[in-house]
Motif scaffolding. Sequence first.
Motif, PDB file in Angstrom:
ATOM      1  N   PHE A 480       0.847  -1.183   0.000  1.00 17.64           N
ATOM      2  CA  PHE A 480       0.000   0.000   0.000  1.00 17.64           C
ATOM      3  C   PHE A 480       0.889   1.242   0.000  1.00 17.64           C
ATOM      4  O   PHE A 480       2.066   1.179   0.363  1.00 17.64           O
ATOM      5  N   PRO A 481       0.371   2.408  -0.418  1.00 19.61           N
ATOM      6  CA  PRO A 481       1.196   3.620  -0.472  1.00 19.61           C
ATOM      7  C   PRO A 481       1.919   3.874   0.847  1.00 19.61           C
ATOM      8  O   PRO A 481       1.305   3.900   1.911  1.00 19.61           O
ATOM      9  N   SER A 482       3.216   4.063   0.764  1.00 23.73           N
ATOM     10  CA  SER A 482       4.044   4.157   1.975  1.00 23.73           C
ATOM     11  C   SER A 482       3.677   5.355   2.845  1.00 23.73           C
ATOM     12  O   SER A 482       3.843   5.304   4.062  1.00 23.73           O
ATOM     13  N   ALA A 486       0.833   1.903   6.209  1.00 27.55           N
ATOM     14  CA  ALA A 486       0.011   0.711   6.382  1.00 27.55           C
ATOM     15  C   ALA A 486       0.884  -0.528   6.561  1.00 27.55           C
ATOM     16  O   ALA A 486       2.054  -0.558   6.165  1.00 27.55           O
ATOM     17  N   ALA A 487       0.305  -1.561   7.164  1.00 29.89           N
ATOM     18  CA  ALA A 487       1.009  -2.816   7.364  1.00 29.89           C
ATOM     19  C   ALA A 487       1.196  -3.539   6.037  1.00 29.89           C
ATOM     20  O   ALA A 487       0.525  -3.248   5.042  1.00 29.89           O
ATOM     21  N   ALA A 505      -6.955  -8.709  -1.118  1.00 31.37           N
ATOM     22  CA  ALA A 505      -6.196  -8.062  -0.040  1.00 31.37           C
ATOM     23  C   ALA A 505      -6.232  -6.542  -0.198  1.00 31.37           C
ATOM     24  O   ALA A 505      -6.386  -5.805   0.785  1.00 31.37           O
ATOM     25  N   LEU A 506      -6.093  -6.068  -1.419  1.00 27.11           N
ATOM     26  CA  LEU A 506      -6.151  -4.627  -1.669  1.00 27.11           C
ATOM     27  C   LEU A 506      -7.529  -4.073  -1.349  1.00 27.11           C
ATOM     28  O   LEU A 506      -7.663  -3.039  -0.677  1.00 27.11           O
ATOM     29  N   ALA A 507      -8.571  -4.757  -1.823  1.00 24.62           N
ATOM     30  CA  ALA A 507      -9.937  -4.277  -1.608  1.00 24.62           C
ATOM     31  C   ALA A 507     -10.262  -4.190  -0.117  1.00 24.62           C
ATOM     32  O   ALA A 507     -10.877  -3.218   0.342  1.00 24.62           O
ATOM     33  N   LYS A 508      -9.855  -5.210   0.638  1.00 21.15           N
ATOM     34  CA  LYS A 508     -10.139  -5.195   2.080  1.00 21.15           C
ATOM     35  C   LYS A 508      -9.414  -4.053   2.767  1.00 21.15           C
ATOM     36  O   LYS A 508      -9.949  -3.419   3.687  1.00 21.15           O
ATOM     37  N   TRP A 509      -8.189  -3.756   2.343  1.00 14.93           N
ATOM     38  CA  TRP A 509      -7.470  -2.639   2.962  1.00 14.93           C
ATOM     39  C   TRP A 509      -8.117  -1.308   2.600  1.00 14.93           C
ATOM     40  O   TRP A 509      -8.225  -0.418   3.450  1.00 14.93           O
ATOM     41  N   ILE A 510      -8.553  -1.172   1.363  1.00 12.74           N
ATOM     42  CA  ILE A 510      -9.156   0.094   0.931  1.00 12.74           C
ATOM     43  C   ILE A 510     -10.324   0.470   1.830  1.00 12.74           C
ATOM     44  O   ILE A 510     -10.523   1.651   2.153  1.00 12.74           O
ATOM     45  N   VAL A 511     -11.115  -0.507   2.266  1.00 17.82           N
ATOM     46  CA  VAL A 511     -12.286  -0.209   3.097  1.00 17.82           C
ATOM     47  C   VAL A 511     -12.042  -0.540   4.567  1.00 17.82           C
ATOM     48  O   VAL A 511     -12.977  -0.643   5.358  1.00 17.82           O
ATOM     49  N   SER A 512     -10.776  -0.652   4.955  1.00 15.09           N
ATOM     50  CA  SER A 512     -10.462  -0.959   6.348  1.00 15.09           C
ATOM     51  C   SER A 512     -10.383   0.311   7.185  1.00 15.09           C
ATOM     52  O   SER A 512     -10.207   1.419   6.665  1.00 15.09           O
ATOM     53  N   ALA A 513     -10.457   0.139   8.489  1.00  9.64           N
ATOM     54  CA  ALA A 513     -10.397   1.280   9.411  1.00  9.64           C
ATOM     55  C   ALA A 513      -9.021   1.926   9.422  1.00  9.64           C
ATOM     56  O   ALA A 513      -8.884   3.105   9.754  1.00  9.64           O
ATOM     57  N   GLU A 514      -7.975   1.179   9.070  1.00  6.15           N
ATOM     58  CA  GLU A 514      -6.621   1.744   9.108  1.00  6.15           C
ATOM     59  C   GLU A 514      -6.337   2.659   7.924  1.00  6.15           C
ATOM     60  O   GLU A 514      -5.347   3.379   7.924  1.00  6.15           O
ATOM     61  N   ASN A 515      -7.180   2.625   6.906  1.00  2.00           N
ATOM     62  CA  ASN A 515      -7.011   3.508   5.751  1.00  2.00           C
ATOM     63  C   ASN A 515      -7.812   4.787   5.998  1.00  2.00           C
ATOM     64  O   ASN A 515      -9.038   4.748   6.058  1.00  2.00           O
TER      65      ASN A 515
END
Length: 796
Positions: A480-482, A486-487, A505-515
């Motif tokens: 993910f963009p540095s 992100a982990a 994996a990308l899709a889940k990160w895009i809509v995750s709370a850490e993003n």
Amino acid sequence: MSQRISITAAFGAALAVFFSCSYSLQVTAADFSRDIQPLLAKRCFACHGPDTQEAGLRFDTAASATAELDSGYQAIVPGDVDSSEILSRVTSSDPDLQMPPEGARLTADEVSALRSWIDEGAHWKEHWAFRPLVSPNVPERSAKSSAGEMNPIDIFIQAGLAEHSLPVPPKADRRTLLRRATYNVTGLPPSEQEVQDFVADTSPQAWERVVDRLLASPHYGEQWARHWLDLVRYADTNSYERDGNKPHSWRYRDYVIQSFNDDKPFDDFVIEQLAGDEIPEPTAESLIATGYYRLGIWDDEPADKLQHRYDQLDDVVATTAKTFLAMTVDCARCHDHKIDPILQRDYYSLLAFFQNITPMGDRQMNPDFIEQPLPEGEMTPTEAKDIARDRNRRLQEARGEVKAIKQRIKEHGEQARDELTKKDLEAWHEKVRQLEQEKAQMAAALVVTEYGTTAPDTFVLYRGNPHAETSPELLVEPAFPSVLKAATPTIEPPENGHSTGRRLALAKWIVSAENPLTARVLANRIWQYHFGRGIVRSPSNFGFAGDPPTHPELLDWMATELLRQDWQIKGLQKTILMSAAYQAASTPNEEAYAQDSRNESFWRFDMRRLSAEELRDSVHIVSGAFNPKMFGPGTYPAIPKEVLATQSKPGKGWGNSSPEEQARRSVYVHVKRSLITPILADFDLADTDTTCPVRFVTTQPTQALGMMNSEFMQQQSKVFAERIAGEAGGPDMADTKSCVRRAIEVALVREPTDDEVQHGLALINELETTEGISPGRSLELYCLFLLNLNEFAYLD
């Protein structure tokens, strides 16, 4: 044609001219995110940014901006205005010293903000969009009003108005408000009965009932899907010379419409589009959603296949990053981003998530690359694909037998013809017909596929050149963009064994709370499509060069509300529609305008022109021809032969729909990239080659000419006149005054004034007596006149 042109003067008063004005908004203390960082990014980074550091100076970090240079100067000395060399340079009149060296000088307000910021200590903050998303405190001031609990949106907006000593706007009248909201939510005008009912409803719940009804309308999905289709560059063809069709692309459009109508949680909506084939139990719906990857332009015979392959991947990277993250990652394809903290490695690390996707034209390696059979009932996608493959195999065999028999007949003459025709040929013909019918009946979709569970390596390419030499140190993995810290992604190939699991994996990160980005981006887009502009005016660029939010706390409050409501957007939309800010009048205020000419503080509701689709659909509704049929393959409106002649092969790829099909909503019009329906093109239909976050709004001659003289408007004004004559008492009984009155009621959805009726009668009389036009034709032209009024085409 001469008759059409001769009436142009009669419509002159109906054309609007709008003027762009300079912007000013009196501000108080300088704010780094709002005033300083955008200024440095836009005016300084080209020479002193992440990519270039002339004289060793860079302004993208606090440490580098405040460091002492080799020359002994210090550009920024926190708290010391006189020692800060940057102020000397931006105010210098010496051409050898002044900064920026080219282009317009900094304005007095910009210099003042810079001076104030340095004097207050030059405090550097993390860029607003990259900060963790937390729910802000709602301002305590005005937490209650005499009417009871205030809408949180109004608390934030009115706090901003008070800060700038701007007045709270009055409320719009009921007809204006209903028309605004009905177009805003459904893209269609309110009916006469809906206006009458709302105006007559004096209960406190009247407006809330309207809001609930509009959000529940099936037309809601059609309107809001259109916004999303702009973002994902939706079209039904590939562009380039042949501009061939994308088979079954319309299923993606219907998927989007249904998703909005169902209030599908946005996180599910994102995951289905980016990885609907990689979720644990793919469905027909989730497979259709992956058509997202196939919507862009595609060259079926590229001169450089490898270059085209990476151009296709760049399209996916750019569209995904801008649409979901509002990041211009594609600017780092050839080098580190010149403005934002996005490295070239970030670009290729993001590209690595998509590296294993099959190209659009890879029929040899993957025959199912583009059309995939959809499962029905309890059938799984794999079972549906196996059935389709077996059917296709049998179909090819049958076609081969038919071809072989015909060849034998050709070689052995009449004797072979007689023997084989009694025996084999008809039976194989029937087999072919049967299998082709089965194939036609089985639903298929435009989908994404991968080569398998192992992806090829991804390297950072020198200057973005795919033919450049690679080396191990240039190898990158999906990441993910540095800048977002992100982990490392956790990637697990799905059990079906067809793909890598990278996209999931990308899709889940895009809509995750850490993003911190996606919820802000979505909240801003929702606001934009309600108010005409976002809290961030650059909705697909939340970077340093983008516009800062005018109400950052409100933006974060809405973003956290989306998360609290499990990503369902109708709840936030209702909150917006119920707010006093949304219900505000568009009434001008000279004092407010002098202070805030761009309406950054929302001291009024900005008026707007109807979009291209809203205008065309409204014409159909007023004429009475409107067909509300939903879903299915696209429709083909009639296009003049002069426009068809602009194609290399005039008319190729354009169907001939019935008049009833042509009168369907514009969202169902077949989008051929090389042949756009004229009225939609005239009124700024979205460019489909790339993602379109904001449409242009132009005012140009072809709009007026098309609205008066085009075959479409001439035909619809005729249908409109026939409707009016019938509703005013029948074609034989209707008197002119009744027709004029009824035409105004239908077109403008309100009661006409006596002056308007008299004006209409005078115009019809002039057309008949001066121009020698027949009574029936004069009514058609009067109906055309009404469709050209600003009141018809604009929303207050």
